[in-house]
Design a protein around this motif. Structure first.
Motif, PDB file in Angstrom:
ATOM      1  N   CYS A   2      -8.177  67.929  44.805  1.00 33.01           N
ATOM      2  CA  CYS A   2      -8.714  66.885  45.647  1.00 33.01           C
ATOM      3  C   CYS A   2      -9.343  67.479  46.905  1.00 33.01           C
ATOM      4  O   CYS A   2     -10.424  67.110  47.326  1.00 33.01           O
ATOM      5  CB  CYS A   2      -7.587  65.930  46.004  1.00 33.01           C
ATOM      6  N   LYS A   6     -13.211  67.460  48.511  1.00 32.48           N
ATOM      7  CA  LYS A   6     -13.566  67.023  49.842  1.00 32.48           C
ATOM      8  C   LYS A   6     -14.354  68.081  50.603  1.00 32.48           C
ATOM      9  O   LYS A   6     -14.893  67.818  51.645  1.00 32.48           O
ATOM     10  CB  LYS A   6     -12.310  66.621  50.633  1.00 32.48           C
ATOM     11  N   LYS A  55     -19.976  59.689  48.038  1.00 31.67           N
ATOM     12  CA  LYS A  55     -18.907  59.526  49.027  1.00 31.67           C
ATOM     13  C   LYS A  55     -18.904  60.683  50.028  1.00 31.67           C
ATOM     14  O   LYS A  55     -18.411  60.561  51.138  1.00 31.67           O
ATOM     15  CB  LYS A  55     -17.541  59.495  48.308  1.00 31.67           C
ATOM     16  N   GLN A 162     -13.584  61.309  57.096  1.00 32.02           N
ATOM     17  CA  GLN A 162     -13.524  60.771  55.743  1.00 32.02           C
ATOM     18  C   GLN A 162     -12.078  60.744  55.249  1.00 32.02           C
ATOM     19  O   GLN A 162     -11.609  59.771  54.701  1.00 32.02           O
ATOM     20  CB  GLN A 162     -14.373  61.678  54.866  1.00 32.02           C
ATOM     21  N   LYS A 163     -11.377  61.844  55.545  1.00 34.26           N
ATOM     22  CA  LYS A 163      -9.986  61.939  55.083  1.00 34.26           C
ATOM     23  C   LYS A 163      -9.104  60.954  55.833  1.00 34.26           C
ATOM     24  O   LYS A 163      -8.209  60.350  55.259  1.00 34.26           O
ATOM     25  CB  LYS A 163      -9.457  63.352  55.295  1.00 34.26           C
ATOM     26  N   LYS A 165      -9.966  58.191  57.034  1.00 32.82           N
ATOM     27  CA  LYS A 165     -10.229  56.865  56.457  1.00 32.82           C
ATOM     28  C   LYS A 165      -9.408  56.679  55.199  1.00 32.82           C
ATOM     29  O   LYS A 165      -8.906  55.622  54.907  1.00 32.82           O
ATOM     30  CB  LYS A 165     -11.713  56.729  56.124  1.00 32.82           C
ATOM     31  N   GLU A 166      -9.307  57.741  54.455  1.00 30.31           N
ATOM     32  CA  GLU A 166      -8.582  57.635  53.195  1.00 30.31           C
ATOM     33  C   GLU A 166      -7.086  57.865  53.370  1.00 30.31           C
ATOM     34  O   GLU A 166      -6.347  57.854  52.405  1.00 30.31           O
ATOM     35  CB  GLU A 166      -9.145  58.660  52.203  1.00 30.31           C
TER      36      GLU A 166
END
Ligand code: FAD
Length: 699
Positions: A2, A6, A55, A162-163, A165-166
Motif C-alpha cells: 500500500c 502511495k 487518486k 492524501q494519507k 485524508k485516508e
C-alpha cells in the motif's frame, strides 16, 4: 504494498519539439532517486491513464506551440477537458502540479500550460504545487531546475495530505521518513543521486597533436584569457567548487552496423504530421541586392500534380537535411567515416534502466548511418545538460571532463547559459572544443532531438496562380565566434540556398519570367494550415497589414487573392486595405517593388513604406520602423479597428517588431478612445480574442 502505491505519482507530458518530454524524463529519473515512482505517459496516450479515477498526485509538463496552442499531442486531451457539459467538481478529487514551457517573445506565453491549468481549476482540481512557467527566451532551466527541486517536498506534502485524508497514519511515517521535511535536505536528496566532490583529476593539457586548426583557435582563446571564463576554461569560484551534477541518464539504445546495402526509409515515414509531397522547385529569385545585409530568396514550387492545397495566410513545412559537410565531419570525429553507408539497426538496449524505453519515433529501425545523421537528428541542437552529463563519460582528458561536469552542474549554471545556450553551441562545436570526447552513435540517438521540418508562410494565392506556391525566406547566417570556429548558415535556409543556386541569375531575376534555367530539384513539403491568419471572410471589411522584411510574405498572397477576387466579382464591395512595409535600404532589400502594381490597380488602398538605414536630408527625419509609421496614421488605424470592425494583421520578426507594433496600437487606442494604457491593453486583448488582431511571427 500500500505504501508503495502511495509513492506513485502520474507524470504526463505534452511535447512538440521534445523539450517537455526530456524534462518529464528528468523528473522521472530523479523520482527514482527519491524512492518515488513516476508513472510517465505522453498526454496523447489516453488509454494508459485516467484522470477521472486518478487518486495519486499528477504532475504535468506541457509546452506551447504556434500562437499559444497546446502541442499536437495534447489536442485530444484539451478537447476532452474543454467539454462544457463537465460539472465544476469533475476533477475535485485531483491534485496536480503543472510546469508550462513557452517563449516570452511570443504574445501568448506558455498558453498551452495556462489553458490546461485554468480548465483543471475550473473543474475543481487542486494545485499541490505552484504552477511553473519556464521561458525558453531566457533559458528554460532558470525555472525548470528550481521547480523540479521544489517538487519533491510538495509531493511529500501531497502524499501526507492524501494519507491523512485516508487516516492511514502508519504509512505517513514511512513516506515521511523517506523524505525530509527540511527543504534543504530535500534539495540535497534531489541531487545526491550523484553529488560528487569533483576536483581536477588531471591538470595537464592534452597533447596538441590531435588538435585541428579550429581547435587551436579555441584553446588559444582559453589560454590567453586565463582570468576570463570561456567554453573550455573556468575561473573561481566554479573552477574550485565541489559540483552538484545531474544523475547519469541510463543508456537505452543499442546500434548494430551491417556492412550491406539496403534501402533507406522514405522521408514521409519520418513525418507524423500528415501527408508529404515531393514537389519541383520551378523558380528561384533573389529579392535582395548583393550588398544587402541579409539575402532574401523567393522560391516557386510546382504543386499542380499534387492534392496539396492552401489558402493565403497558411504556412507549410519543408523537410530539410543537415549540412552534408557537417555530417561528414561528425562521422570523422566519431571515427565512423568508413561506415557512413552501412545499415544501422537501432534497438532498445536489453535490460536498460530507462523506464518505458522505446526507439525514438524519428529514428528508423533500419537506415544507413548517413541517413540517420542527415535526415533524422537535429545535430545543430544546443546540447542539454543531460547530454553534457553523458558526454563526461566519453571524455578521456581530465581537464575536459571537469569542464563538462562544470557546465552541466548547478554551480556552472550561468556558464552553461553564457557559453552554450546563448551562443547556440552545437554538438560539433563541443566536440571541437573537447577533442578527447568521443561519444558513441547510440548516445547521439538518445540525446539529439528530431530534426524538425521548418515552417514557411505561403506567399501566393492559389486563385491567382493555380498549381504554384511561392515562399520567401532570409538565408540565416551565424558568424564565427570564440565558441564557433567557422561561420554557418541556417540548416534549412542554407540548404535551400545551395540547392537553388544554379537557378539564380542575378541580372535576370524577375518575378514574372523564369528565374534562370529550369530545375529538376525537388523538395518535400507538408501542410501546416493556419486556422486564423486568413483574409476576412467578408470582403467589404477593411484591414491593415504590417509586414516588414520577409513578414511581407503572406500579404503578397493576400493581395494576389484580392486582386483576382476584384477581377472576378466586379459587383462585390471591397473594404479598404493598408500595407505597412519596412526594410533597411530602399535600393538593397525592398523585397517586392511590384507592390506598386497592387496600388495602381486598386487592390491596395494605402502603401506606407519606411527604410531604417537610409540616411535622409529632410528637415524632419522620416520614420524608421513600421511601428513609427503606424503611429502617423493613428486616426485611420483606430477608425478601421474600433469603428469599422476591421482586421489588423502583423507578420514577421517576433523579437524586434511584433511588440513594437502592439505597443503602437495600444497607444493609438489609448489616445483615440481617451482611455488609460491599461484599458487600451484590455481593448487590444479583446481584439485578439475576437481574432481581429492577428499575428504570424517567428524568430
Ligand atoms: P536554423 O538552423 O534552425 O537556425 C535558426 C534559429 O536557430 C536562429 O534564429 C537562432 O535562434 C537559432 N540558432 C541555431 N543555431 C544558431 C547558431 N549557431 N548561432 C545563433 N543562433 C542559432 N522564415 C522565413 O524566412 N520566412 C517565412 O515566411 C517564415 N514563416 C514562418 C512561419 C511559421 C509558422 C514559423 C513557425 C516560422 C516561420 N519562419 C519563416 C521561420 C523558419 O521556419 C525558420 O526558422 C528559418 O527559416 C530558419 O531556419 P533554418 O533552418 O535556416 O535556421
Amino acid at each position: 504494498m500500500c505504501c508503495d502505491l502511495k509513492r506513485r505519482f502520474l507524470l504526463l507530458y505534452a511535447t512538440q519539439k521534445g523539450q517537455a518530454k526530456a524534462i518529464a524524463e528528468e523528473i522521472w529519473q530523479q523520482a527514482g532517486a527519491h524512492g518515488l515512482e513516476a508513472d510517465i505517459h505522453c498526454m496523447s496516450e489516453m488509454d494508459k491513464y485516467n484522470l477521472e479515477t486518478e487518486k495519486d498526485p499528477v504532475v504535468i509538463v506541457i509546452s506551447t506551440t504556434g500562437t499559444g496552442d497546446p502541442p499536437d499531442t495534447a489536442r485530444k486531451f484539451v478537447r476532452k477537458i474543454r467539454d462544457t457539459t463537465l460539472p465544476p467538481d469533475h476533477f475535485a478529487h485531483l491534485q496536480y502540479g503543472l510546469l508550462g514551457l513557452g517563449d516570452s517573445e511570443y504574445t501568448f506565453f506558455c498558453n498551452g500550460g495556462k489553458t490546461v491549468d485554468r480548465r483543471l481549476q475550473e473543474l475543481g482540481a487542486q494545485h499541490f504545487y505552484d504552477t511553473g512557467l519556464a521561458d525558453d527566451c531566457v533559458g528554460l532551466e532558470l525555472v525548470v531546475d528550481p521547480w523540479i527541486d521544489g517538487l519533491w517536498l510538495a509531493l511529500k506534502e501531497a502524499f501526507l495530505l492524501q494519507k491523512e485524508k485516508e487516516g492511514m497514519s502508519s504509512d505517513v511515517d514511512a513516506v515521511s521518513s523517506s523524505l525530509s521535511a527540511d527543504p534543504h535536505i530535500v534539495h540535497e536528496l534531489n541531487l545526491s543521486s550523484e553529488v560528487q566532490n569533483l576536483k581536477l583529476e588531471d591538470g595537464g593539457v592534452r597533447s596538441s597533436g590531435v588538435l585541428t586548426q579550429k581547435l587551436v583557435d579555441i584553446s588559444l582563446v582559453a589560454s590567453t584569457g586565463d582570468t576570463e571564463p570561456s567554453l573550455v576554461h573556468s575561473v573561481p569560484p566554479v573552477s574550485q567548487s565541489a559540483l552538484n551534477i545531474p544523475a547519469l541518464p541510463p543508456e537505452y539504445i543499442e546500434v548494430q552496423f551491417q556492412d550491406i546495402h539496403g534501402e533507406n526509409p522514405h522521408l514521409s515515414s519520418l513525418i507524423s504530421e500528415g501527408t508529404t509531397f515531393e514537389v519541383p522547385v520551378t523558380k528561384a529569385v533573389q529579392l535582395t541586392r548583393e550588398d544587402a545585409i541579409k539575402t532574401a530568396l523567393l522560391l516557386e514550387l510546382d504543386i499542380a500534380d499534387t492534392v496539396f492545397d492552401y489558402q493565403p495566410g497558411d504556412a507549410f513545412c519543408v523537410i530539410c537535411p543537415n549540412n552534408v559537410n557537417e555530417v561528414e565531419e561528425l562521422l570523422h570525429i566519431l571515427g565512423l567515416s568508413e561506415k557512413g553507408d552501412y545499415l544501422v539497426c537501432v534497438k532498445v538496449k536489453q535490460g536498460t534502466k530507462k523506464k518505458g524505453a522505446t526507439r525514438p519515433q524519428h529514428i528508423p529501425e533500419r537506415g544507413t548511418l548517413k541517413f540517420i545523421l542527415t535526415w533524422c537528428l537535429e545535430i545543430r541542437a544546443v546540447p542539454k545538460k543531460a547530454f553534457l552529463r553523458a558526454l563526461v563519460e566519453c571524455t578521456s582528458d581530465g581537464r575536459e571532463k571537469r569542464r563538462l561536469q562544470e557546465l552541466c552542474s548547478r554551480q556552472g549554471s550561468s556558464d552553461y547559459t553564457r557559453f552554450i545556450r546563448e551562443p547556440n553551441v552545437c554538438l560539433l562545436d563541443l566536440l571541437h572544443a573537447f577533442p578527447s570526447c568521443k561519444p558513441s552513435l547510440n548516445l547521439l540517438i538518445e540525446h539529439l532531438p528530431k530534426l524538425q521540418a521548418r515552417s514557411y508562410s505561403v506567399s501566393s494565392s492559389n486563385l491567382h496562380q493555380p498549381g504554384k506556391l511561392w515562399f520567401v525566406f532570409n538565408v540565416v547566417e551565424f558568424p564565427a565566434c570564440p565558441t564557433r570556429a567557422v561561420s554557418r548558415k541556417g540548416v534549412c535556409t542554407g540548404w535551400l540556398a545551395e540547392l537553388v543556386a544554379p537557378l539564380l541569375h542575378p541580372n535576370k531575376n524577375t518575378l514574372d519570367g523564369r528565374g534562370g534555367s529550369p530545375s529538376t530539384e525537388k523538395i518535400s513539403i507538408f501542410a501546416r494550415p493556419n486556422n486564423t491568419f486568413h483574409l476576412p471572410a467578408d470582403p467589404s471589411v477593411p484591414f491593415v497589414m504590417v509586414g516588414p522584411g520577409t513578414g511581407i510574405s503572406p500579404f503578397i498572397g493576400f493581395l494576389q487573392h484580392r486582386q483576382r477576387l476584384r477581377k472576378e466579382h466586379t459587383d462585390w464591395e471591397f473594404g479598404e486595405t493598408w500595407l505597412f512595409f519596412g526594410c533597411r535600404h530602399q535600393d538593397r532589400d525592398y523585397l517586392f517593388k511590384q507592390l506598386r502594381c497592387f496600388l495602381e490597380n486598386g487592390t491596395l488602398t494605402h502603401l506606407k513604406v519606411c527604410f531604417s538605414r537610409d540616411s535622409s536630408t529632410a528637415e524632419v527625419a522620416p520614420p524608421k520602423y513600421v511601428q513609427d509609421v503606424i503611429r502617423l496614421y493613428a486616426k485611420e488605424v483606430a477608425r478601421i479597428l474600433l469603428k469599422e470592425g476591421g482586421y489588423f494583421y502583423v507578420c514577421g520578426d517576433k523579437k524586434h517588431m511584433a511588440d513594437g507594433v502592439s505597443d503602437a496600437v495600444v497607444d493609438i487606442i489609448s489616445m483615440e478612445m481617451e482611455v488609460d494604457k491599461l484599458e487600451a491593453m484590455k481593448i487590444l486583448a479583446t481584439l485578439r480574442e475576437a481574432k481581429r488582431y492577428l499575428q504570424d511571427v517567428w524568430s
